[in-house]
Design a protein around this motif. Structure first.
Motif, PDB file in Angstrom:
ATOM      1  N   HIS A   1      22.129  70.243  75.925  1.00 56.87           N
ATOM      2  CA  HIS A   1      21.342  71.460  75.715  1.00 56.87           C
ATOM      3  C   HIS A   1      22.188  72.553  75.080  1.00 56.87           C
ATOM      4  CE1 HIS A   1      19.313  69.301  79.045  1.00 56.87           C
ATOM      5  NE2 HIS A   1      18.230  69.665  78.379  1.00 56.87           N
ATOM      6  N   PRO A   2      21.552  73.476  74.340  1.00 60.25           N
ATOM      7  CA  PRO A   2      22.294  74.589  73.735  1.00 60.25           C
ATOM      8  C   PRO A   2      23.017  75.437  74.799  1.00 60.25           C
ATOM      9  CG  PRO A   2      20.042  74.493  72.872  1.00 60.25           C
ATOM     10  CD  PRO A   2      20.115  73.523  74.013  1.00 60.25           C
ATOM     11  N   VAL A   3      24.171  75.948  74.425  1.00 60.40           N
ATOM     12  CA  VAL A   3      24.981  76.762  75.335  1.00 60.40           C
ATOM     13  C   VAL A   3      24.164  77.925  75.908  1.00 60.40           C
ATOM     14  CG1 VAL A   3      26.951  78.360  75.417  1.00 60.40           C
ATOM     15  CG2 VAL A   3      27.203  76.108  74.355  1.00 60.40           C
ATOM     16  N   GLU A   4      23.404  78.593  75.045  1.00 63.16           N
ATOM     17  CA  GLU A   4      22.633  79.754  75.505  1.00 63.16           C
ATOM     18  C   GLU A   4      21.598  79.356  76.559  1.00 63.16           C
ATOM     19  OE1 GLU A   4      22.308  83.713  75.864  1.00 63.16           O
ATOM     20  OE2 GLU A   4      23.764  82.656  74.639  1.00 63.16           O
ATOM     21  N   MET A   5      20.991  78.198  76.405  1.00 60.89           N
ATOM     22  CA  MET A   5      20.021  77.714  77.387  1.00 60.89           C
ATOM     23  C   MET A   5      20.705  77.444  78.735  1.00 60.89           C
ATOM     24  SD  MET A   5      17.740  74.218  77.362  1.00 60.89           S
ATOM     25  CE  MET A   5      16.563  74.739  76.127  1.00 60.89           C
ATOM     26  N   GLN A   6      21.901  76.843  78.667  1.00 57.64           N
ATOM     27  CA  GLN A   6      22.653  76.579  79.896  1.00 57.64           C
ATOM     28  C   GLN A   6      23.049  77.890  80.579  1.00 57.64           C
ATOM     29  OE1 GLN A   6      25.634  73.296  79.557  1.00 57.64           O
ATOM     30  NE2 GLN A   6      24.955  73.289  77.421  1.00 57.64           N
ATOM     31  N   ARG A   7      23.563  78.832  79.792  1.00 58.67           N
ATOM     32  CA  ARG A   7      23.954  80.134  80.346  1.00 58.67           C
ATOM     33  C   ARG A   7      22.744  80.803  81.014  1.00 58.67           C
ATOM     34  NH1 ARG A   7      25.954  82.279  76.153  1.00 58.67           N
ATOM     35  NH2 ARG A   7      28.148  82.048  76.667  1.00 58.67           N
ATOM     36  N   ASN A   8      21.612  80.804  80.332  1.00 55.67           N
ATOM     37  CA  ASN A   8      20.418  81.445  80.879  1.00 55.67           C
ATOM     38  C   ASN A   8      19.953  80.773  82.170  1.00 55.67           C
ATOM     39  OD1 ASN A   8      20.451  83.226  78.736  1.00 55.67           O
ATOM     40  ND2 ASN A   8      18.841  82.169  77.588  1.00 55.67           N
ATOM     41  N   GLY A   9      20.014  79.451  82.221  1.00 59.28           N
ATOM     42  CA  GLY A   9      19.607  78.724  83.419  1.00 59.28           C
ATOM     43  C   GLY A   9      20.496  79.029  84.608  1.00 59.28           C
ATOM     44  N   TRP A  10      21.799  78.975  84.403  1.00 58.73           N
ATOM     45  CA  TRP A  10      22.732  79.263  85.496  1.00 58.73           C
ATOM     46  C   TRP A  10      22.652  80.732  85.904  1.00 58.73           C
ATOM     47  CZ3 TRP A  10      27.071  76.102  87.476  1.00 58.73           C
ATOM     48  CH2 TRP A  10      26.932  74.751  87.163  1.00 58.73           C
ATOM     49  N   GLN A  11      22.471  81.623  84.943  1.00 61.72           N
ATOM     50  CA  GLN A  11      22.323  83.046  85.268  1.00 61.72           C
ATOM     51  C   GLN A  11      21.051  83.266  86.070  1.00 61.72           C
ATOM     52  OE1 GLN A  11      24.621  85.741  84.410  1.00 61.72           O
ATOM     53  NE2 GLN A  11      23.427  86.581  86.085  1.00 61.72           N
ATOM     54  N   ALA A  12      19.975  82.578  85.734  1.00 64.44           N
ATOM     55  CA  ALA A  12      18.710  82.722  86.472  1.00 64.44           C
ATOM     56  C   ALA A  12      18.876  82.288  87.923  1.00 64.44           C
ATOM     57  CB  ALA A  12      17.606  81.912  85.789  1.00 64.44           C
ATOM     58  N   ILE A  13      19.613  81.200  88.154  1.00 64.15           N
ATOM     59  CA  ILE A  13      19.864  80.753  89.525  1.00 64.15           C
ATOM     60  C   ILE A  13      20.702  81.803  90.263  1.00 64.15           C
ATOM     61  CG2 ILE A  13      21.033  79.014  90.948  1.00 64.15           C
ATOM     62  CD1 ILE A  13      20.222  76.960  88.723  1.00 64.15           C
ATOM     63  N   LEU A  14      21.714  82.330  89.605  1.00 65.13           N
ATOM     64  CA  LEU A  14      22.549  83.369  90.213  1.00 65.13           C
ATOM     65  C   LEU A  14      21.726  84.622  90.509  1.00 65.13           C
ATOM     66  CD1 LEU A  14      25.464  83.757  91.112  1.00 65.13           C
ATOM     67  CD2 LEU A  14      25.999  84.576  88.816  1.00 65.13           C
ATOM     68  N   ASP A  15      20.812  84.970  89.619  1.00 66.25           N
ATOM     69  CA  ASP A  15      19.925  86.116  89.849  1.00 66.25           C
ATOM     70  C   ASP A  15      18.998  85.862  91.043  1.00 66.25           C
ATOM     71  OD1 ASP A  15      21.119  87.338  87.671  1.00 66.25           O
ATOM     72  OD2 ASP A  15      19.439  86.974  86.307  1.00 66.25           O
ATOM     73  N   ASN A  16      18.520  84.626  91.188  1.00 64.59           N
ATOM     74  CA  ASN A  16      17.710  84.278  92.368  1.00 64.59           C
ATOM     75  C   ASN A  16      18.519  84.431  93.643  1.00 64.59           C
ATOM     76  OD1 ASN A  16      15.331  83.663  91.053  1.00 64.59           O
ATOM     77  ND2 ASN A  16      15.682  81.458  91.041  1.00 64.59           N
ATOM     78  N   PHE A  17      19.795  83.988  93.593  1.00 61.52           N
ATOM     79  CA  PHE A  17      20.671  84.143  94.751  1.00 61.52           C
ATOM     80  C   PHE A  17      20.808  85.617  95.116  1.00 61.52           C
ATOM     81  CE2 PHE A  17      24.785  85.074  96.608  1.00 61.52           C
ATOM     82  CZ  PHE A  17      24.732  84.290  97.747  1.00 61.52           C
ATOM     83  N   LYS A  18      21.067  86.460  94.121  1.00 62.54           N
ATOM     84  CA  LYS A  18      21.221  87.900  94.345  1.00 62.54           C
ATOM     85  C   LYS A  18      19.969  88.473  95.007  1.00 62.54           C
ATOM     86  CE  LYS A  18      21.339  92.181  91.565  1.00 62.54           C
ATOM     87  NZ  LYS A  18      22.311  93.014  92.257  1.00 62.54           N
TER      88      LYS A  18
END
Length: 139
Positions: free
Chosen positions: A116-133
């Motif tokens: 997958h594109p780097v930006e898609m991976q970054r967005n996915g992991w950031q979304a999980i981190l945002d859910n954690f927050k």
């Protein structure tokens, strides 16, 4: 694994390190935040947070169309400071926790995969981190 691209995501959680650490490691909490979007969930999580221990988060689309297990083995654990692990495909992840009084900065750096594109991976992991927050601040 031959991969030179690493991705970093970060957030500041408005909660003390003790609460952040507990919500990050406890499977009862993991099932409530470990997904990237509202149409996904984590129905099951296991976590043996020690060097050589493993975790397994079952991640699934709520409509039942697709699911997968996110599995890794811990390579370094320093309570309230850092967690490092290797995912089943050989990629490595480092999570650093910085106590800032009543806040905690979490910085997560992981090896990108090549599908997958780097930006898609970054967005996915950031979304999980945002859910954690969000989950931790509301909990």
């Amino acid at each position: 694994m031959e991969n030179s691209t690493s991705i970093t995501v970060e957030t500041i959680v408005h909660a003390p390190i003790e609460k952040v650490w507990e919500f990050w490691k406890n499977p009862d909490h993991i099932t409530k935040w470990s997904f990237a979007s509202s149409d996904w969930h984590t129905p099951h999580a296991e976590n043996d947070l020690k060097v050589g221990g493993q975790f397994k988060n079952s991640m699934a689309a709520k409509d039942g169309s697709v699911s997968f297990d996110f599995v890794g083995t811990y390579t370094a654990v320093a309570e309230h400071q850092k967690i490092e692990y290797t995912i089943e495909d050989g990629r490595t992840v480092r999570v650093v926790f910085d106590a800032l009084g009543e806040k905690t900065r979490i910085t997560e750096t992981f090896d990108a995969e090549s599908t997958h594109p780097v930006e898609m991976q970054r967005n996915g992991w950031q979304a999980i981190l945002d859910n954690f927050k969000k989950y931790t601040e509301e909990g």
